[in-house]
Design a protein around this motif. Structure first.
Motif, PDB file in Angstrom:
ATOM      1  N   ASP A 110       4.474  -4.495 -10.214  1.00  0.00           N
ATOM      2  CA  ASP A 110       5.690  -3.741 -10.493  1.00  0.00           C
ATOM      3  C   ASP A 110       5.419  -2.274 -10.188  1.00  0.00           C
ATOM      4  OD1 ASP A 110       8.061  -2.707 -11.386  1.00  0.00           O
ATOM      5  OD2 ASP A 110       7.600  -2.931 -13.509  1.00  0.00           O
ATOM      6  N   ILE A 111       5.899  -1.806  -9.038  1.00  0.00           N
ATOM      7  CA  ILE A 111       5.661  -0.413  -8.647  1.00  0.00           C
ATOM      8  C   ILE A 111       7.012   0.304  -8.533  1.00  0.00           C
ATOM      9  CG2 ILE A 111       4.367   1.119  -7.120  1.00  0.00           C
ATOM     10  CD1 ILE A 111       2.894  -1.236  -6.003  1.00  0.00           C
ATOM     11  N   GLN A 112       7.729   0.393  -9.620  1.00  0.00           N
ATOM     12  CA  GLN A 112       9.005   1.107  -9.626  1.00  0.00           C
ATOM     13  C   GLN A 112       8.715   2.600  -9.808  1.00  0.00           C
ATOM     14  OE1 GLN A 112      12.102  -0.205  -9.097  1.00  0.00           O
ATOM     15  NE2 GLN A 112      11.014  -2.095  -8.578  1.00  0.00           N
ATOM     16  N   HIS A 113       8.239   3.218  -8.741  1.00  0.00           N
ATOM     17  CA  HIS A 113       7.775   4.596  -8.782  1.00  0.00           C
ATOM     18  C   HIS A 113       8.932   5.592  -8.652  1.00  0.00           C
ATOM     19  CE1 HIS A 113       8.551   4.672  -4.486  1.00  0.00           C
ATOM     20  NE2 HIS A 113       7.847   3.545  -4.366  1.00  0.00           N
ATOM     21  N   LEU A 114       8.575   6.863  -8.801  1.00  0.00           N
ATOM     22  CA  LEU A 114       9.526   7.960  -8.626  1.00  0.00           C
ATOM     23  C   LEU A 114       9.233   8.729  -7.341  1.00  0.00           C
ATOM     24  CD1 LEU A 114       9.328   9.321 -12.299  1.00  0.00           C
ATOM     25  CD2 LEU A 114      11.140   7.877 -11.336  1.00  0.00           C
ATOM     26  N   ILE A 138       0.834  -1.200   0.000  1.00  0.00           N
ATOM     27  CA  ILE A 138       0.000   0.000   0.000  1.00  0.00           C
ATOM     28  C   ILE A 138       0.867   1.248   0.000  1.00  0.00           C
ATOM     29  CG2 ILE A 138      -1.455   1.413   1.525  1.00  0.00           C
ATOM     30  CD1 ILE A 138      -3.131  -1.049   2.066  1.00  0.00           C
ATOM     31  N   VAL A 139       1.894   1.288   0.838  1.00  0.00           N
ATOM     32  CA  VAL A 139       2.765   2.461   0.904  1.00  0.00           C
ATOM     33  C   VAL A 139       3.507   2.653  -0.411  1.00  0.00           C
ATOM     34  CG1 VAL A 139       4.836   3.416   2.002  1.00  0.00           C
ATOM     35  CG2 VAL A 139       2.956   2.530   3.405  1.00  0.00           C
ATOM     36  N   GLU A 140       3.952   1.554  -1.028  1.00  0.00           N
ATOM     37  CA  GLU A 140       4.644   1.700  -2.314  1.00  0.00           C
ATOM     38  C   GLU A 140       3.703   2.243  -3.385  1.00  0.00           C
ATOM     39  OE1 GLU A 140       7.983   1.426  -2.515  1.00  0.00           O
ATOM     40  OE2 GLU A 140       7.634   1.151  -0.359  1.00  0.00           O
ATOM     41  N   GLU A 141       2.460   1.758  -3.399  1.00  0.00           N
ATOM     42  CA  GLU A 141       1.505   2.268  -4.378  1.00  0.00           C
ATOM     43  C   GLU A 141       1.144   3.721  -4.084  1.00  0.00           C
ATOM     44  OE1 GLU A 141      -1.582   1.953  -7.561  1.00  0.00           O
ATOM     45  OE2 GLU A 141       0.565   1.766  -7.198  1.00  0.00           O
TER      46      GLU A 141
END
Length: 418
Positions: A348-352, A286-289
């Protein structure tokens, strides 16, 4: 067109939902209409530039063009403190970041953040207990009563800053955080003076603490920054001051937004909130999203080209100003499927959301742990929480975007875990 869109993004009227504007911005991955900054809004281009050594974080490299329609040249460093390592390039950035990391994380202090978990849990329990005993559960402000005091208390304990001084440094932190915001309507002279005064007062305050720690060091980070002498040598007094100021401010400002944006998003998605109640481990994805979907830092308005470069077919000259719109890149459909959907089950949550490259968020491990714990316990203990205002009132800041207040109501508060 670019300047008009930027002014709309900065306009407070669009603070609650800038995402349609970002969608429009992405139609031109690198935007520039002859004046002001080059604006980069797509994921792959932003990610590449965050790793490009030809891009500087030191605003002193910005070419003086005399054309400053968005107020970018306002001096947010003043004369009281030198630039923090966040606003330096290698090798100075790398040296100061290594020195700061020695008392904070691997390889020299690998368990510092992990070992704070029980302490963090106690703080969370205490703040939620305070909500339970508050006079009116029909109106609870999750910012004032939880999302702000939690990370502020944590960073004070980590650094060794007396928590009772929070009312003093809160004012300085607000002023310095506001200086990051490119406000085209602000009076540059007045704003510059306010920023310089805040840096001066914060510098004098921290200088007193550092002098005290040099005489009587403890096990806090301020003591270690003031007294450590490792492979890179010792920090000068001014370096210790600028570093501790950065940690004090950045150590809570962004986490407040992460927690507040997180609860706002969960309350708008009650199915996910219910899942989190039943599966506390879901707090990790959840935090990553959330860092992708509602990042606490929306854009980086102060980057400069050190040479002529080309991005997405656009020639950008040496000394040009770059804006990297992280929140737009995080919703780029060329990188993320259904990017406007909040989906913690993404594979795959390779966010910025925490940046990338050498300037990636220094305090990321702590921020993640704080947010995971905060959201999972709020979800578990608050009974039938619901928004009272949607959208809630937002902070003025377009860079550090988050609600100023988050009014909710709930039917009760469950006891803390045994």
């Amino acid at each position: 067109m670019t300047q008009a869109l930027l002014r709309e993004i900065i306009d407070y009227a669009n603070r609650a939902n800038p995402y349609p504007l970002y969608e429009e911005l992405r139609k031109t991955p690198v935007s520039h209409d002859g004046t002001g900054p080059y604006v980069v809004s797509t994921y792959y281009e932003i990610h590449s530039l965050l790793h490009d050594p030809r891009i500087s974080s030191d605003s002193r490299n910005l070419k003086a063009t005399g054309d400053d329609p968005l107020g970018e040249s306002a001096d947010d460093e003043g004369t009281a403190l030198p630039p923090s390592f966040l606003k330096l390039d290698p090798p100075d950035h790398d040296r100061l970041r290594r020195m700061t990391n020695r008392p904070f994380g691997p390889p020299h202090t690998p368990h510092r953040v992990h070992d704070m978990r029980d302490e963090l849990h106690g703080l969370v329990d205490g703040l939620i207990d305070g909500i339970a005993t508050s006079a009116d559960l029909d109106r609870v402000d999750l910012v004032d009563q939880f999302a702000y005091p939690f990370p502020v208390t944590v960073i004070c304990r980590l650094l060794g800053v007396p928590h009772e001084d929070e009312p003093r440094f809160h004012v300085w932190a607000e002023t310095l955080a506001a200086s990051l915001d490119p406000d085209p309507d602000a009076d540059p002279a007045q704003r510059g003076k306010g920023t310089t005064d805040a840096r001066m007062e914060l510098g004098m305050y921290l200088a007193g603490l550092i002098e005290e720690r040099r005489k009587n060091p403890g096990d806090d980070m301020l003591s270690q920054l003031a007294t450590a002498d490792g492979p890179d040598g010792a920090m000068t007094t001014m370096e210790a001051l600028s570093t501790s100021a950065l940690l004090l401010i950045a150590g809570h400002e962004t986490t407040v937004n992460l927690i507040t944006n997180g609860m706002l998003t969960l309350l708008r998605h009650p199915d996910v909130l219910q899942r989190l109640r039943e599966e506390p481990g879901l707090s990790v994805p959840i935090v990553e999203e959330l860092l992708r979907y509602e990042p606490p830092v929306q854009l980086l308005p102060q980057r400069t080209t050190l040479s002529d470069i080309e991005v997405a077919g656009v020639a950008i000259p040496k000394g040009a100003s770059l804006w990297l719109v992280l929140a737009s890149g995080n919703r780029d459909p060329k990188r993320f499927e259904n990017p406007d959907r909040f989906d913690p089950d993404r594979k795959d949550i390779q966010h910025l959301g925490l940046g990338s490259g050498i300037h990636s968020c220094f305090g990321a491990p702590l921020a993640r742990q704080e947010a995971q714990l905060a959201l999972s316990e709020l979800a578990r203990r608050l009974v039938n929480p619901r928004l009272l205002e949607d959208p809630p009132p937002y902070r003025q800041n377009a860079v550090l975007r988050g609600p100023r207040h988050l009014p909710i109501a709930c039917d009760g508060v469950l006891p803390k875990a045994a």
